[in-house]
Every structure is written in structure tokens, then in C-alpha cells.
Write a protein that holds these residues in place. Structure first.
Motif, short mmCIF file in Angstrom:
data_model
loop_
_atom_site.label_atom_id
_atom_site.label_comp_id
_atom_site.label_asym_id
_atom_site.label_seq_id
_atom_site.Cartn_x
_atom_site.Cartn_y
_atom_site.Cartn_z
N ALA A 3 -3.23 -13.78 -51.24
CA ALA A 3 -4.39 -14.67 -51.32
C ALA A 3 -4.95 -14.92 -49.92
O ALA A 3 -4.21 -14.95 -48.94
CB ALA A 3 -3.98 -15.99 -51.96
N ASN A 4 -6.25 -15.09 -49.84
CA ASN A 4 -6.90 -15.37 -48.57
C ASN A 4 -6.82 -16.87 -48.31
O ASN A 4 -7.57 -17.65 -48.87
CB ASN A 4 -8.36 -14.90 -48.61
CG ASN A 4 -9.06 -15.07 -47.28
OD1 ASN A 4 -8.58 -15.75 -46.40
ND2 ASN A 4 -10.21 -14.44 -47.14
N SER A 5 -5.91 -17.26 -47.44
CA SER A 5 -5.70 -18.69 -47.16
C SER A 5 -6.82 -19.28 -46.30
O SER A 5 -6.88 -20.49 -46.12
CB SER A 5 -4.35 -18.90 -46.48
OG SER A 5 -4.32 -18.21 -45.25
N PHE A 6 -7.72 -18.46 -45.79
CA PHE A 6 -8.83 -18.95 -44.98
C PHE A 6 -9.97 -19.49 -45.83
O PHE A 6 -10.72 -20.36 -45.39
CB PHE A 6 -9.34 -17.82 -44.08
CG PHE A 6 -10.49 -18.22 -43.19
CD1 PHE A 6 -10.30 -19.07 -42.11
CD2 PHE A 6 -11.78 -17.76 -43.43
CE1 PHE A 6 -11.35 -19.44 -41.29
CE2 PHE A 6 -12.84 -18.13 -42.62
CZ PHE A 6 -12.62 -18.97 -41.56
#
Length: 64
Positions: A3-6
């Protein structure tokens, strides 16, 4: 794929990027860096110690 935590903070980051303090700071950094750079086309190394603003600026100037 991870997952893209940004993504949750992306909008806030983009809003701060254009504020006066950050614009002035990036301009100061660019002016201090300029005398140390070879003329484009050139290859430069971004050590990844920031948000990539200078890397984008350098790419626009023709460095890789």
C-alpha cells in the motif's frame, strides 16, 4: 504490491509545497547549488535527502 502510505498525507504535502516559505527556501537552495553544477547535459546524483524538489528542478534544466 504494498500500500502507498504516502497517499493519506499527499494533499496536505502538496498544499505546503507551494507556500511562500517553501518557495523561497527552494529558490535559495537552487541559487546556492547552481555554481557547483556542470553545464547540462550532465548527470547528477540526488542522494534522496529531501522531497525531490531540487531533483525536479535539475531535470527541467536538462540534467539526468
Amino acid at each position: 504490491m504494498a500500500a502507498n502510505s504516502f497517499l493519506p498525507g499527499q494533499d496536505a504535502w502538496l498544499q505546503r509545497l507551494g507556500n511562500l516559505r517553501n518557495v523561497v527556501r527552494q529558490e535559495v537552495v537552487a541559487r546556492q547549488l547552481a555554481p557547483h553544477l556542470p553545464a547540462p547535459p550532465a548527470t547528477v546524483l540526488d542522494v534522496g535527502a529531501g522531497q525531490g524538489t531540487q531533483a525536479l528542478r535539475l531535470a527541467a534544466l536538462g540534467t539526468s
